[in-house]
Design a protein around this motif. Structure first.
Motif, PDB file in Angstrom:
ATOM      1  N   SER A   1       0.839  -1.321   0.063  1.00 29.03           N
ATOM      2  CA  SER A   1       0.086  -0.105   0.008  1.00 29.03           C
ATOM      3  C   SER A   1       1.038   1.204   0.002  1.00 29.03           C
ATOM      4  CB  SER A   1      -0.948  -0.229   1.240  1.00 29.03           C
ATOM      5  OG  SER A   1      -0.338   0.648   2.497  1.00 29.03           O
ATOM      6  N   VAL A   2       2.163   1.010   0.198  1.00 26.48           N
ATOM      7  CA  VAL A   2       2.974   2.142   0.433  1.00 26.48           C
ATOM      8  C   VAL A   2       3.570   2.634  -0.829  1.00 26.48           C
ATOM      9  CG1 VAL A   2       5.165   3.132   1.649  1.00 26.48           C
ATOM     10  CG2 VAL A   2       3.374   1.790   2.816  1.00 26.48           C
ATOM     11  N   THR A   3       3.367   3.729  -1.328  1.00 25.27           N
ATOM     12  CA  THR A   3       4.423   4.201  -2.655  1.00 25.27           C
ATOM     13  C   THR A   3       5.674   4.783  -1.987  1.00 25.27           C
ATOM     14  OG1 THR A   3       2.446   4.754  -3.735  1.00 25.27           O
ATOM     15  CG2 THR A   3       4.321   5.871  -4.423  1.00 25.27           C
TER      16      THR A   3
ATOM     17  N   SER B   1       4.497   7.122   1.060  1.00 23.56           N
ATOM     18  CA  SER B   1       3.163   7.623   1.169  1.00 23.56           C
ATOM     19  C   SER B   1       1.932   6.687   1.056  1.00 23.56           C
ATOM     20  CB  SER B   1       2.664   8.652   0.138  1.00 23.56           C
ATOM     21  OG  SER B   1       3.124   8.362  -1.056  1.00 23.56           O
ATOM     22  N   SER B   2       1.072   6.572   1.962  1.00 29.74           N
ATOM     23  CA  SER B   2       0.055   5.804   2.040  1.00 29.74           C
ATOM     24  C   SER B   2      -1.043   6.190   2.815  1.00 29.74           C
ATOM     25  CB  SER B   2       0.380   4.259   2.453  1.00 29.74           C
ATOM     26  OG  SER B   2      -0.426   3.359   2.773  1.00 29.74           O
ATOM     27  N   PRO B   3      -2.589   5.758   2.495  1.00 30.29           N
ATOM     28  CA  PRO B   3      -3.446   6.193   3.179  1.00 30.29           C
ATOM     29  C   PRO B   3      -3.561   5.447   4.773  1.00 30.29           C
ATOM     30  CG  PRO B   3      -4.154   4.815   1.263  1.00 30.29           C
ATOM     31  CD  PRO B   3      -2.622   5.067   1.164  1.00 30.29           C
TER      32      PRO B   3
ATOM     33  N   LYS C   1       0.915  15.207   6.013  1.00 24.30           N
ATOM     34  CA  LYS C   1      -0.348  14.545   5.574  1.00 24.30           C
ATOM     35  C   LYS C   1      -0.783  15.187   4.340  1.00 24.30           C
ATOM     36  CE  LYS C   1      -4.221  11.992   7.316  1.00 24.30           C
ATOM     37  NZ  LYS C   1      -5.687  12.461   6.704  1.00 24.30           N
TER      38      LYS C   1
ATOM     39  N   GLU D   1      -5.423  12.410   1.755  1.00 23.29           N
ATOM     40  CA  GLU D   1      -5.789  11.332   2.416  1.00 23.29           C
ATOM     41  C   GLU D   1      -4.436  10.519   3.183  1.00 23.29           C
ATOM     42  OE1 GLU D   1      -8.728  10.700   3.870  1.00 23.29           O
ATOM     43  OE2 GLU D   1      -9.266  12.476   3.281  1.00 23.29           O
ATOM     44  N   ASN D   2      -3.464  10.678   2.510  1.00 27.84           N
ATOM     45  CA  ASN D   2      -2.144  10.254   2.534  1.00 27.84           C
ATOM     46  C   ASN D   2      -1.525  10.646   3.722  1.00 27.84           C
ATOM     47  OD1 ASN D   2      -2.553   8.305   0.432  1.00 27.84           O
ATOM     48  ND2 ASN D   2      -1.309   9.259  -1.033  1.00 27.84           N
ATOM     49  N   TYR D   3      -0.665   9.651   4.379  1.00 25.66           N
ATOM     50  CA  TYR D   3       0.264  10.066   5.376  1.00 25.66           C
ATOM     51  C   TYR D   3       1.532   9.852   4.714  1.00 25.66           C
ATOM     52  CZ  TYR D   3      -3.406   9.285   8.823  1.00 25.66           C
ATOM     53  OH  TYR D   3      -4.543   9.512   9.747  1.00 25.66           O
ATOM     54  N   VAL D   4       2.366  10.994   4.886  1.00 30.17           N
ATOM     55  CA  VAL D   4       3.743  10.957   4.213  1.00 30.17           C
ATOM     56  C   VAL D   4       4.749  10.794   5.283  1.00 30.17           C
ATOM     57  CG1 VAL D   4       5.106  12.276   2.844  1.00 30.17           C
ATOM     58  CG2 VAL D   4       2.461  12.106   2.148  1.00 30.17           C
TER      59      VAL D   4
END
Length: 490
Positions: free
Chosen positions: A297-299, A313-315, A359, A362-365
Motif C-alpha cells: 500500500s506504500v508508494t 506515502s499511503s492512506p 499529511k 488522505e495520505n500519510y507521508v
C-alpha cells in the motif's frame, strides 16, 4: 516622556485590542502591574500614548531599571517584561480549555488561537524575529530558503561577567522540560513566565505542545515529552510523528537524528519540531518510484534531493510507520565501504535517519533521510557533515531544519557579507581570513551584476554544498548506483 500610568494604560489598551483580556479585566491587571513597581497610586492618563506594543514594553523595562528593580541588561529586562505579560494570561488549564474548544471547530482554529496568543503575550518576540534576513535561492534540487538569524540576541558583556558568579541550577532540568511553564528565568536560564503549553496524548504517551520563542519558520512548534528523557529513535517515534499529523493534518512534524554530529543541538530531551510551512524538500521532484513487497500500500520514491531521501506515502498510517521502521532497521546495520558507509566502528553505531511526517490529502507521508556520523582524518568533524571549505558559512550540525532545505545561518554573516561585497567591488576592506578564499573566487567571477543578488546566489551555492556534503549517497552516477544497491536490500 510617558509616565508609568500612561504606559500601563497603553499596554492594557493593546491587550484588549489583541483579545488577551477584556475591559472587565482592566482594573485587576492594572493593579497587578502596579504591584510589580511597588506603587499604590494611579493617575488616569490625561494624554493618549501612541507607542506600539514593543515600545511600550521597552519603556516599562526602562522605568524598572531607573527605579533600581533590575539591572540594565537585556536578560533582566526580558525577565521583567515577561513577568508583566504573564499578568494578562489565563492559567494553563484555561488556555487548554480554549484550545480544545477551538479544535471542535477545526485543528487550524486551535493552533491559530494558540499561536496568536503566544505572539500577543510576547512569548514569541516578533519584533526580534522581524530582524532576520530571509531570501530564496535556486539550486539543482529546486529553490532553497536562506535565513541569517538575527532574532536571538547575543549576551551583553555585563551578563557574561555576572554569569561567572551564578551558581549551577538543576531546575528546570533543561530548556525543554515542562517545568519551564511560568518559570521566571535567571541570567543562565531564559524568561518563561509568559510561556504556556498544551497537553497532548499521542501513541499512549503524554506530550506537551509549545511554540519556539525564536521562530525559524511559520508556526514553528515543539512537541516535547512530559518526562525528561534522552532523544531516541524507535518504531514508537514514527507512530508518534504520524499520530501528531493525524491530529493536526495542516502541520508537518519531524525528528532530529538521535546521534551526535548528525543530530540536533538538544539530545538530552525527547522532542520533535513541527509547524505550518512548505519546506524546499516538499517541492523536490522524484527520480524513481517503486513499491516494497512487504508494504504494497506504500508508494516509495527516491527524491532529487542533496541528502539521501526516501519518501513514503499511503492512506494507511500503520503501513507508513511500519515501513519507516523497516527501512530504519535495515539502514542501521548497512555498510558500503566503497562509499565510506560503515554501520559501526568498534561497537559504536553510525547509521540513523531523520524522519519527517506530514499529511497530503488522505495520505500519510514520511520522508526518511539516511544519515551517517562517521569521522575520518580528512574530515574529523564528519564525513557526511559540511566539509572544511564551507565552514565559514555553516559549521554546525545539519539538523532537521537544514535537512529540509532551510538554512539557519549565524548573525555574524550580516556584517561579514558586507565586507565580502565591498571586497568584490574593489574597495579597500579587511575580509575575515576564513572568508578570504571565497571572496577572491567571487571577485574573479563578478561581472558587475547587482551585488546583492550576486552574493545571495553565491551563498545559496555554498548552502547547496553544505547539504550535498551531508548526503550519504551522492546524486551522481556512482552514488545512485550504490543507493539502488541499498534499495535492493529492502
Amino acid at each position: 516622556m510617558s509616565s508609568l500610568c500612561d504606559l500601563i494604560n497603553r499596554l492594557i489598551t493593546i491587550a484588549i485590542e489583541n483579545t488577551l483580556i477584556t475591559k472587565r479585566d482592566a482594573i485587576y491587571v492594572r493593579n497587578r502591574i502596579m504591584a510589580l513597581y511597588r506603587v499604590t497610586e494611579y493617575t488616569v492618563p490625561s494624554e493618549k500614548c501612541f507607542l506600539n506594543f514593543y515600545e511600550t514594553l521597552d519603556a516599562l523595562a526602562d522605568i524598572a531599571v531607573n527605579n533600581g528593580f533590575i539591572e540594565d541588561t537585556l536578560a533582566e529586562k526580558d525577565i521583567f517584561t515577561s513577568t508583566i505579560m504573564n499578568v494578562f494570561l489565563p492559567s494553563p488549564q484555561g488556555i487548554e480549555d480554549d484550545f480544545w474548544k477551538a479544535y471542535e471547530h477545526s485543528p487550524t482554529s486551535a493552533t491559530s488561537y494558540f499561536y496568536q496568543l503566544s505572539q500577543n503575550s510576547n512569548y514569541i518576540k516578533m519584533n526580534r524575529i522581524a530582524k532576520n534576513v530571509e531570501f530564496r535561492t535556486s539550486s539543482p534540487y529546486g529553490s532553497l530558503d536562506i535565513t541569517i538569524n538575527l532574532s536571538k540576541p547575543e549576551k551583553d558583556p555585563k551578563e557574561i561577567a555576572r554569569l561567572k558568579n551564578v551558581p549551577a541550577s538543576h531546575y528546570p532540568s533543561c530548556l525543554l522540560c515542562i517545568e519551564n511553564e511560568g518559570y521566571a528565568g535567571t541570567l543562565s536560564h531564559p524568561d518563561r513566565a509568559n510561556h504556556r503549553t498544551i497537553a497532548l496524548h499521542l501513541n499512549n504517551k503524554d506530550w506537551m505542545l509549545q511554540y519556539s520563542p525564536y521562530l525559524y519558520y511559520n508556526e514553528h512548534c515543539i512537541l516535547l515529552s512530559q518526562t525528561h528523557e534522552p532523544m531516541s529513535l524507535t518504531k514508537n517515534s514514527f507512530y508518534n510523528l504520524l499520530d501528531f499529523v493525524k491530529l493536526f493534518p495542516h502541520y508537518f512534524i519531524g525528528s532530529n537524528a538521535d546521534l551526535p554530529i548528525v543530530g540536533g543541538s538538544i539530545l538530552s530531551h525527547e522532542h520533535y519540531q513541527g509547524g505550518c510551512y512548505e519546506f524546499p524538500i516538499n517541492r523536490a521532484t522524484t527520480l524513481e518510484t517503486f513499491t516494497l513487497n512487504t508494504y504494497p500500500s506504500v508508494t516509495v520514491e527516491i527524491l532529487n534531493w542533496p541528502l539521501t531521501t526516501i519518501k513514503l506515502s499511503s492512506p494507511q498510517l500503520e503501513d507508513v510507520a511500519e515501513c519507516t521502521n523497516y527501512i530504519y532497521e535495515t539502514w542501521k546495520t548497512y555498510s558500503d565501504a566503497e562509499v565510506n558507509i560503515l554501520a559501526e566502528t568498534d561497537g559504536t553505531r553510525h547509521n540513523t535517519i531523520t524522519p519527517i511526517a506530514k499529511k497530503t490529502g488522505e495520505n500519510y507521508v514520511m520522508y526518511v533521510v539516511l544519515r551517517n556520523n562517521r569521522t575520518s582524518d580528512e574530515h574529523p568533524l564528519g564525513i557526511f557533515h559540511p566539509h572544511a571549505d564551507v565552514h565559514h558559512i555553516k559549521k554546525e550540525n545539519i539538523g532537521l531544519i537544514e535537512v529540509m532545505g532551510l538554512a539557519i545561518l549565524p548573525g555574524r554573516l550580516l556584517n561579514e557579507l558586507e565586507e565580502v561585497k565591498a571586497y568584490i567591488q574593489g574597495q579597500e576592506v579587511e575580509v575575515k581570513p576564513y572568508h578570504l578564499p571565497w571572496a577572491e573566487e567571487l571577485k574573479a567571477l563578478y561581472g558587475g551584476s547587482e551585488i546583492n543578488a550576486f552574493i545571495q546566489a553565491a551563498l545559496g551555492k555554498k548552502f547547496t554544498r553544505v547539504l550535498e556534503d551531508a548526503g550519504v549517497f551522492k546524486l551522481n552516477q556512482e552514488g545512485l548506483t550504490h543507493f539502488r544497491k541499498f534499495i535492493h536490500t529492502l
